[in-house]
Motif scaffolding. Structure first.
Motif, PDB file in Angstrom:
ATOM      1  N   THR A 438       4.321  12.063   5.109  1.00 34.96           N
ATOM      2  CA  THR A 438       3.116  11.232   5.102  1.00 34.96           C
ATOM      3  C   THR A 438       2.003  11.867   4.281  1.00 34.96           C
ATOM      4  N   THR A 439       1.863  13.183   4.364  1.00 33.67           N
ATOM      5  CA  THR A 439       0.825  13.861   3.594  1.00 33.67           C
ATOM      6  C   THR A 439       1.068  13.705   2.101  1.00 33.67           C
ATOM      7  N   ARG A 440       2.317  13.832   1.700  1.00 30.73           N
ATOM      8  CA  ARG A 440       2.644  13.644   0.280  1.00 30.73           C
ATOM      9  C   ARG A 440       2.338  12.213  -0.176  1.00 30.73           C
ATOM     10  N   LEU A 441       2.667  11.249   0.660  1.00 26.05           N
ATOM     11  CA  LEU A 441       2.426   9.857   0.297  1.00 26.05           C
ATOM     12  C   LEU A 441       0.938   9.536   0.273  1.00 26.05           C
ATOM     13  N   LYS A 442       0.155  10.140   1.189  1.00 21.81           N
ATOM     14  CA  LYS A 442      -1.294   9.936   1.172  1.00 21.81           C
ATOM     15  C   LYS A 442      -1.894  10.482  -0.127  1.00 21.81           C
ATOM     16  N   LYS A 443      -1.406  11.645  -0.553  1.00 19.32           N
ATOM     17  CA  LYS A 443      -1.882  12.216  -1.808  1.00 19.32           C
ATOM     18  C   LYS A 443      -1.505  11.326  -2.988  1.00 19.32           C
ATOM     19  N   ALA A 444      -0.306  10.780  -2.944  1.00 14.54           N
ATOM     20  CA  ALA A 444       0.140   9.880  -4.008  1.00 14.54           C
ATOM     21  C   ALA A 444      -0.748   8.643  -4.075  1.00 14.54           C
ATOM     22  N   GLN A 450      -6.631   6.623  -8.789  1.00 16.41           N
ATOM     23  CA  GLN A 450      -7.367   7.198  -9.912  1.00 16.41           C
ATOM     24  C   GLN A 450      -6.863   6.678 -11.258  1.00 16.41           C
ATOM     25  N   ARG A 451      -5.621   6.165 -11.316  1.00 17.18           N
ATOM     26  CA  ARG A 451      -5.010   5.541 -12.515  1.00 17.18           C
ATOM     27  C   ARG A 451      -5.026   6.490 -13.729  1.00 17.18           C
ATOM     28  N   LYS A 452      -4.692   7.764 -13.469  1.00 17.59           N
ATOM     29  CA  LYS A 452      -4.647   8.735 -14.558  1.00 17.59           C
ATOM     30  C   LYS A 452      -3.226   9.154 -14.909  1.00 17.59           C
ATOM     31  N   ALA A 453      -2.226   8.609 -14.186  1.00 15.96           N
ATOM     32  CA  ALA A 453      -0.829   8.956 -14.454  1.00 15.96           C
ATOM     33  C   ALA A 453       0.030   7.783 -14.017  1.00 15.96           C
ATOM     34  N   ASN A 454       1.282   7.734 -14.539  1.00 16.87           N
ATOM     35  CA  ASN A 454       2.171   6.656 -14.141  1.00 16.87           C
ATOM     36  C   ASN A 454       2.875   7.013 -12.835  1.00 16.87           C
ATOM     37  N   VAL A 455       3.683   6.087 -12.328  1.00 15.31           N
ATOM     38  CA  VAL A 455       4.305   6.249 -11.017  1.00 15.31           C
ATOM     39  C   VAL A 455       5.234   7.455 -10.988  1.00 15.31           C
ATOM     40  N   GLU A 457       5.182  10.194 -12.837  1.00 12.10           N
ATOM     41  CA  GLU A 457       4.419  11.438 -12.900  1.00 12.10           C
ATOM     42  C   GLU A 457       3.771  11.765 -11.546  1.00 12.10           C
ATOM     43  N   ILE A 458       3.299  10.739 -10.892  1.00 10.35           N
ATOM     44  CA  ILE A 458       2.672  10.956  -9.581  1.00 10.35           C
ATOM     45  C   ILE A 458       3.727  11.358  -8.561  1.00 10.35           C
ATOM     46  N   ALA A 459       4.918  10.765  -8.638  1.00  6.33           N
ATOM     47  CA  ALA A 459       5.990  11.128  -7.717  1.00  6.33           C
ATOM     48  C   ALA A 459       6.309  12.612  -7.828  1.00  6.33           C
ATOM     49  N   PHE A 460       6.451  13.110  -9.086  1.00  5.86           N
ATOM     50  CA  PHE A 460       6.718  14.538  -9.275  1.00  5.86           C
ATOM     51  C   PHE A 460       5.532  15.390  -8.817  1.00  5.86           C
ATOM     52  N   ALA A 461       4.295  14.877  -8.995  1.00  4.71           N
ATOM     53  CA  ALA A 461       3.092  15.639  -8.660  1.00  4.71           C
ATOM     54  C   ALA A 461       2.959  15.879  -7.165  1.00  4.71           C
ATOM     55  N   VAL A 462       3.559  15.006  -6.352  1.00  2.54           N
ATOM     56  CA  VAL A 462       3.458  15.179  -4.895  1.00  2.54           C
ATOM     57  C   VAL A 462       4.778  15.642  -4.288  1.00  2.54           C
ATOM     58  N   GLY A 463       5.695  16.142  -5.116  1.00  3.96           N
ATOM     59  CA  GLY A 463       6.873  16.801  -4.597  1.00  3.96           C
ATOM     60  C   GLY A 463       8.105  15.939  -4.422  1.00  3.96           C
ATOM     61  N   PRO A 482       4.634   1.509  -5.186  1.00  2.00           N
ATOM     62  CA  PRO A 482       3.558   2.148  -5.956  1.00  2.00           C
ATOM     63  C   PRO A 482       3.030   1.252  -7.071  1.00  2.00           C
ATOM     64  N   THR A 483       3.922   0.540  -7.748  1.00  2.00           N
ATOM     65  CA  THR A 483       3.479  -0.357  -8.807  1.00  2.00           C
ATOM     66  C   THR A 483       2.619  -1.479  -8.255  1.00  2.00           C
ATOM     67  N   GLU A 484       3.050  -2.082  -7.141  1.00  2.00           N
ATOM     68  CA  GLU A 484       2.278  -3.166  -6.526  1.00  2.00           C
ATOM     69  C   GLU A 484       0.912  -2.666  -6.057  1.00  2.00           C
ATOM     70  N   TYR A 485       0.875  -1.447  -5.540  1.00  2.00           N
ATOM     71  CA  TYR A 485      -0.409  -0.900  -5.086  1.00  2.00           C
ATOM     72  C   TYR A 485      -1.339  -0.668  -6.275  1.00  2.00           C
ATOM     73  N   SER A 486      -0.802  -0.157  -7.387  1.00  2.00           N
ATOM     74  CA  SER A 486      -1.612   0.069  -8.587  1.00  2.00           C
ATOM     75  C   SER A 486      -2.193  -1.241  -9.109  1.00  2.00           C
ATOM     76  N   GLN A 487      -1.380  -2.292  -9.115  1.00  2.00           N
ATOM     77  CA  GLN A 487      -1.849  -3.604  -9.566  1.00  2.00           C
ATOM     78  C   GLN A 487      -2.934  -4.145  -8.637  1.00  2.00           C
ATOM     79  N   GLN A 488      -2.782  -3.878  -7.327  1.00  2.00           N
ATOM     80  CA  GLN A 488      -3.798  -4.334  -6.361  1.00  2.00           C
ATOM     81  C   GLN A 488      -5.125  -3.627  -6.600  1.00  2.00           C
ATOM     82  N   VAL A 489      -5.052  -2.330  -6.918  1.00  2.00           N
ATOM     83  CA  VAL A 489      -6.260  -1.563  -7.195  1.00  2.00           C
ATOM     84  C   VAL A 489      -6.978  -2.120  -8.430  1.00  2.00           C
ATOM     85  N   VAL A 490      -6.191  -2.442  -9.476  1.00  4.94           N
ATOM     86  CA  VAL A 490      -6.798  -2.996 -10.691  1.00  4.94           C
ATOM     87  C   VAL A 490      -7.472  -4.313 -10.388  1.00  4.94           C
TER      88      VAL A 490
END
Length: 496
Positions: A438-444, A450-455, A457-463, A482-490
Motif C-alpha cells: 500500500t505504501t508503494r502504491l500511495k507513492k505511485a 505530478q505527471r513527470k513520468a510515464n506509468v 517509469e513510476i512503477a520502477f520508481a516505487v519498486g 494508473p493510466t485511467e487515474y492519470s487521465q482523471q487528474v488531467v
C-alpha cells in the motif's frame, strides 16, 4: 475473598435463603478489610515508611465533604451533626488521603459513643500560624483516669454502653498522622455520671506552612538474559484478544483467569521476569499485573514494557493492595494505563479491560489513517507513533528498491519477524505485506499526479519490476488503472 463473594452475590444474592448469609459475609469481610488496612497503615507509620503527598487545598471544603458523607449515618442514629467554620476558605498544605483517615476515625468514634438525641459538632478556625479543628460529641465521655491512655496502640476504654468496641488502633494511627503533619492532637472529656451524657472534645492543630511536594522515583528496568524464540505471531481474524495476567499468588492468578477466560485468551505469569519474557515475545493485547512481586515488581515491569519499542503499545492495568496515593502515582507515572486497588469488584475489572481495549482499537483506527495518508514520515511523539514514524521512514527510503521485501524490513527495524508482524497488526490493523504494498502504491499515486513520468517509469520508481503487475495492484487498491487515474487528474485540472 471479596471478589468471589461479589460473584456469588450477583448470581444467587436474591434468593431468600442465601441473601441473609451473603449480607453477613459481606459485612464480615468489610470489617476484616478495615482492620487489615488499619494494621497496615499503623505499621507503615510506626516504621516511618509513609511519605506524605501534600498538596495545597481548601481545608474547609475538605472537611465539609467528609462531614456531608456522614449525614445519612447521623439520621439513622438520630444524632444531630453540625459543621461550622469561621472562614469560608482555609488554604492548607496537607495529605488529603491521610488526613481523611483521621477525621473519619474521630467521627466514627463520636457516633459509637453518642446516644440517640445527642449532638456531634465539627468546628474549624484559622490564624496566620495554624489551623485548629475541634470534633466534639455529647456522648458517654471518657473517665479521667483513662484520658492519658487513649492514644496508645491497642488500648480500649471500658465503655460497655457503646455499640461497637473497635480494636484500639484508630486513635494511635490518627496521632501518628497528625504528628507527621507537624501538628498536635489532644482530648478533653467528662464521663457521664449524674447526667445521662458527658462530652468528648478532640482538638487538632496544624501549622500553616508551605511544603515542597515529594518526588516519586521510578525504578530502573532490570536487564534479563536473551529471550527464546517466539511462538505466536500475527493475530488471526476473529481471534480473542490476548491477555497476560501477572500475579505471584497462584490462587488469585487463577481467580483472575477464571473471570476473564470466557471473553479473552488468557496467559499467566508468576512474576515480572517471566511476564517480560512472555510479553516481549507474544505481545499480548493487554497486561494485568500485581504491584508487589518477587524478582521483578509491577512498577519495574511496567516501566520496561513502556520503554521498549516492541511492547510500548500494550495497555497495563496495575493491581495492588496498597491504596495510598503515592503507590497509585508511582504506578501511573511509570506508565500504567489504569489502577485497581484490591479488593476490587469483578465487574469493575472487566469494564476496565474492555475500555482499554476499546481505546486501543480507536488508536488503531487513527494510526491506520495516519500511515495510509502518505508514505512520508510524520512528526510524532508518542512511543507507538515514534515506532510508526521509524517504520514509514524505512519504507520511504527503500520504495524504489524492488528487492526490498518483508525480510529486508524486518532487518531494518531490528525486530524479530513475528514481533514486527504482530505489533504492526495491533497498531494499524494491517499486515506488514499489505502495508509495504500500500505504501508503494500511495507513492505511485503521488507521482502520477505530478505527471513527470510515464506509468512504467513510476512503477520502477516505487519498486515494482513488472509494470503489468503494478497496474493490476494499483487498480485493486484505487479502483482505476494508473493510466485511467492519470487521465482523471488531467480532466480535473483542465479548466471548463
Amino acid at each position: 475473598m471479596m471478589g468471589p463473594l461479589e460473584v456469588l452475590a450477583s448470581q444467587y444474592g436474591q434468593e431468600p435463603g442465601i441473601h441473609k448469609q451473603v449480607s453477613l459475609m459481606r459485612a464480615s469481610t468489610d470489617r476484616l478489610l478495615r482492620l487489615l488496612n488499619q494494621l497496615l497503615d499503623f505499621r507503615k507509620h510506626e516504621t516511618g515508611n509513609v511519605q506524605l503527598q501534600r498538596q495545597q487545598a481548601d481545608f474547609v471544603r475538605f472537611l465539609r465533604q467528609i462531614v456531608h458523607s456522614f449525614l445519612g449515618h447521623a439520621r439513622s442514629r438520630q444524632v444531630q451533626l453540625n459543621f461550622e467554620s469561621e472562614g469560608e476558605e482555609i488554604p492548607l498544605w496537607f495529605d488529603a488521603g491521610e488526613m481523611e483517615k483521621v477525621i473519619s476515625n474521630l467521627l466514627v468514634n463520636a457516633f459509637k459513643f453518642t446516644p440517640a438525641g445527642g449532638r456531634i459538632s465539627v468546628r474549624v478556625r484559622a490564624t496566620q500560624e495554624e489551623v485548629t479543628l475541634l470534633i466534639e460529641d455529647t456522648g458517654l465521655g471518657i473517665p479521667a483516669e483513662e484520658i492519658s491512655q487513649i492514644f496508645k496502640q491497642f488500648y480500649q476504654a471500658d465503655r460497655h454502653q457503646s455499640r461497637d468496641t473497635g480494636f484500639g488502633l484508630g486513635l494511635a494511627l490518627s496521632k501518628s498522622i497528625v504528628e507527621q503533619h507537624q501538628g498536635q492532637i489532644s482530648v478533653e472529656s467528662q464521663a457521664a455520671g449524674l447526667e445521662p451524657t458527658g462530652f468528648t472534645r478532640f482538638k487538632i492543630t496544624l501549622p500553616i506552612l508551605p511544603v515542597e511536594e515529594p518526588l516519586v522515583t521510578v525504578p530502573e528496568p532490570v536487564v534479563s538474559e536473551a529471550l527464546p524464540a517466539v511462538t505466536r505471531s500475527e493475530p488471526a481474524a476473529g481471534e480473542k484478544p490476548l491477555l497476560l495476567i501477572v500475579e505471584d499468588q497462584a490462587d488469585i492468578r487463577n481467580y483472575l483467569a477464571d473471570l476473564l477466560t470466557t471473553d479473552y485468551e488468557v496467559l499467566e505469569a508468576s512474576n515480572g521476569v517471566e511476564a517480560w519474557e512472555t510479553a516481549s515475545q507474544l505481545l499480548p493485547d493487554l497486561l494485568i499485573t500485581d504491584l508487589a512481586m518477587p524478582e521483578m515488581d509491577g512498577l519495574t515491569l511496567t516501566h520496561r514494557l513502556k520503554t521498549d519499542a516492541r511492547t510500548s503499545h500494550i495497555p497495563v492495568i496495575m493491581l495492588t493492595a496498597k491504596d495510598g496515593v503515592d503507590h497509585q502515582l508511582s504506578g501511573l507515572q511509570t506508565g500504567a494505563d489504569d489502577y485497581l486497588t484490591k479488593p476490587f469488584h469483578p465487574v469493575l475489572l472487566r469494564a476496565r479491560v474492555q475500555n482499554l481495549l476499546l481505546l486501543r482499537q480507536q488508536l488503531k483506527t487513527k494510526y491506520h489513517r495516519l500511515i495510509t495518508l502518505q508514505p512520508q514520515a510524520q512528526t510524532l511523539e508518542h512511543p507507538d507513533e515514534k515506532f510508526l514514524n521509524q517504520l514509514m521512514t524505512v519504507l520511504d527510503q527503500h520504495l524504489a528498491d524492488p528487492d526490498f521485501n518483508v525480510g529486508s524490513l524486518v532487518a531494518a527495524m531490528g525486530m524479530s519477524r513475528p514481533v514486527l508482524f504482530r505489533k504492526v497488526k495491533m497498531l494499524t490493523d494491517r499486515s506488514v505485506v499489505d502495508l509495504l504494498r500500500t505504501t508503494r502504491l500511495k507513492k505511485a499515486k503521488i507521482l502520477l499526479k505530478q505527471r513527470k513520468a510515464n506509468v512504467s517509469e513510476i512503477a520502477f520508481a516505487v519498486g515494482f519490476s513488472d509494470p503489468k503487475y503494478f497496474s493490476r495492484a494499483f487498480r485493486a487498491e484505487f479502483g482505476l488503472t494508473p493510466t485511467e487515474y492519470s487521465q482523471q487528474v488531467v480532466t480535473e485540472e483542465t479548466p471548463s
